[in-house]
Design a protein around this motif. Sequence first.
Motif, short mmCIF file in Angstrom:
data_model
loop_
_atom_site.label_atom_id
_atom_site.label_comp_id
_atom_site.label_asym_id
_atom_site.label_seq_id
_atom_site.Cartn_x
_atom_site.Cartn_y
_atom_site.Cartn_z
N ASP A 10 42.05 29.91 42.64
CA ASP A 10 41.43 31.20 42.26
C ASP A 10 40.03 30.92 42.69
O ASP A 10 38.88 31.53 41.79
N VAL A 11 39.73 30.41 43.83
CA VAL A 11 38.32 30.47 44.21
C VAL A 11 37.93 31.76 44.54
O VAL A 11 36.61 32.09 44.63
N HIS A 12 38.67 32.70 45.18
CA HIS A 12 38.48 33.95 45.71
C HIS A 12 37.08 34.12 46.32
O HIS A 12 36.42 34.89 46.35
N LEU A 13 37.21 33.45 47.63
CA LEU A 13 36.22 33.57 48.55
C LEU A 13 36.20 35.11 49.16
O LEU A 13 37.51 35.63 49.38
N GLY A 14 35.28 35.54 49.32
CA GLY A 14 35.13 37.35 49.78
C GLY A 14 34.98 38.19 48.39
O GLY A 14 34.87 39.31 48.65
N MET A 15 35.06 37.65 47.37
CA MET A 15 34.83 38.76 46.30
C MET A 15 33.25 39.52 46.37
O MET A 15 32.48 38.70 46.61
N LYS A 16 33.25 40.58 46.04
CA LYS A 16 32.23 41.54 46.59
C LYS A 16 31.17 41.77 45.45
O LYS A 16 30.09 41.91 45.58
N PHE A 17 31.48 41.49 43.96
CA PHE A 17 30.76 41.77 42.94
C PHE A 17 30.10 43.23 43.14
O PHE A 17 29.01 43.43 43.32
N THR A 18 31.00 44.05 42.98
CA THR A 18 30.33 45.49 42.99
C THR A 18 30.07 46.01 41.76
O THR A 18 30.08 47.52 41.70
N ARG A 19 29.92 45.35 40.78
CA ARG A 19 29.54 46.02 39.45
C ARG A 19 28.29 46.80 39.29
O ARG A 19 28.06 47.66 38.52
N GLY A 20 27.41 46.53 40.24
CA GLY A 20 26.06 47.21 39.89
C GLY A 20 25.22 46.36 39.89
O GLY A 20 23.94 46.77 39.45
N TYR A 21 25.16 44.89 40.20
CA TYR A 21 23.88 44.11 40.73
C TYR A 21 23.12 44.29 41.67
O TYR A 21 23.47 45.10 42.67
N ASP A 22 21.99 43.66 41.49
CA ASP A 22 20.73 44.06 42.43
C ASP A 22 21.30 43.40 43.67
O ASP A 22 22.13 42.49 43.60
N PRO A 23 21.23 44.03 44.98
CA PRO A 23 21.74 43.35 46.05
C PRO A 23 21.56 41.96 46.40
O PRO A 23 22.36 41.22 46.80
N ALA A 24 20.08 41.59 45.98
CA ALA A 24 19.94 39.91 45.97
C ALA A 24 20.92 39.05 45.39
O ALA A 24 21.31 38.18 45.42
N VAL A 25 21.09 39.57 44.11
CA VAL A 25 22.05 38.87 43.01
C VAL A 25 23.28 38.94 43.35
O VAL A 25 24.03 38.05 43.59
N GLN A 26 23.92 40.31 44.36
CA GLN A 26 25.20 40.21 44.57
C GLN A 26 25.50 39.32 45.86
O GLN A 26 26.24 38.44 45.62
N GLU A 27 24.37 39.01 46.56
CA GLU A 27 24.54 38.36 47.73
C GLU A 27 24.63 36.85 47.24
O GLU A 27 25.40 36.05 47.86
N ARG A 28 24.10 36.26 46.24
CA ARG A 28 23.88 35.21 45.62
C ARG A 28 25.17 34.75 45.10
O ARG A 28 25.96 33.60 45.21
N LEU A 29 25.93 35.92 44.35
CA LEU A 29 27.13 35.33 43.83
C LEU A 29 28.42 35.29 44.74
O LEU A 29 29.19 34.50 44.70
N ILE A 30 28.16 36.18 45.82
CA ILE A 30 29.11 35.83 46.88
C ILE A 30 29.09 34.38 47.59
O ILE A 30 30.26 33.92 47.91
#
Length: 375
Positions: A10-30
């Motif tokens: 369950d590494v889930h590479l490519g998960m997008k994190f579309t919850r509403g995070y700041d774009p910079a935070v979203q990119e770091r989580l990806i």
Amino acid sequence: MPIKIFHTADVHLGMKFTRGYDPAVQERLIEARFQTLRSMVGMANEQTCDLFVVAGDLFNGLSLPRKDILRAADILKGFEGKAVLVLPGNHDYVSSEEENLWTKFRDAMSEHTLLLREPRPYLDLKPDLGAIFYPAPCRAKHSKTNGIGWIREYPKDPDAKFHIGIAHGSLEGLSPDFSADYYPMSPEELRAAGIGLWLMGHTHIRYPDVESGTEARILFPSTPEPDGFDCSHPGYAWLIHFHEEGSVLYQSLRTGRFQFFVKEEKIGSEDDMSALKSYFSRLDRQEHLVKLKLRGRAPGRIHDELSLLLQEWKDCVLHLEVDLSEMLREITPDDIDREFTEGSFPHRLLRKLAREQENPNSLQMAYQLIREVKA
């Protein structure tokens, strides 16, 4: 000699994190999911593991950019042991389409990677390790039938030292699969298959939930990198020593970088506020994400202080979500006198409700409605 296995899922590479995070935070989580995979390969090399096993959902879906697939294959090439074993899970299931996810991965993977696409015994490592692997790859996102039935019926080679099953799906009594849609399995089914050790994936929590042990033969490592507020742990993988006589030693390794916290608190006094300040002072700006829900009834001065602190706390963590829907302001006679003209209808109504105090919510609602109309 035992074989040493690094077990993740369950590494889930490519998960997008579309919850509403700041774009910079979203990119770091990806990006963190790729970095965690690389880190786990490094940990497995440090432990001189023979095998690196991904028990499903290496990828988060079938439609990943080619560059992400190639990047994953390249990271796995860094493993220095005997072999990498990758099982398709219910997010990255085996597809019949040409040029699909696994075709691209197979073209890029190293020669010591085994892609477990078929429900059959894999004998590739029997000469070197004496091990036979029995996979149950997923062929759709949902299934009410698991894929382990063939394993019980298959005759086991008595010359093999190790019989290892690799499956992806929900486990009765552990996984929240109320409609039985995710390849449901029971512990009894798994034990009846005649397998010495089951390396599992799908459930994002560690099972058994211990730092180390010797009793279990069905192991879920958890997701290695937390993926949301329903994931309260820091991410784990298993380091497993599997001995020829059948004994097992498994040790849990912490693998994740980011951590999600859900904090619910009742606020009504200065002491409550002090405890909340202390909590945020211990968090990490670079690694922690917090969902904060506050409830209670507090004086105006605490409400005002809280408004200021919430702005400060946003700078104390990587991401902060706040729910104040149950956080009420305690309305005092001084508040009423200060905001409304004495003798006016709002003043008389609110003063009357304040004196009665039978239902503080009535005063709260009336105060808020009048302020909204006044505004």
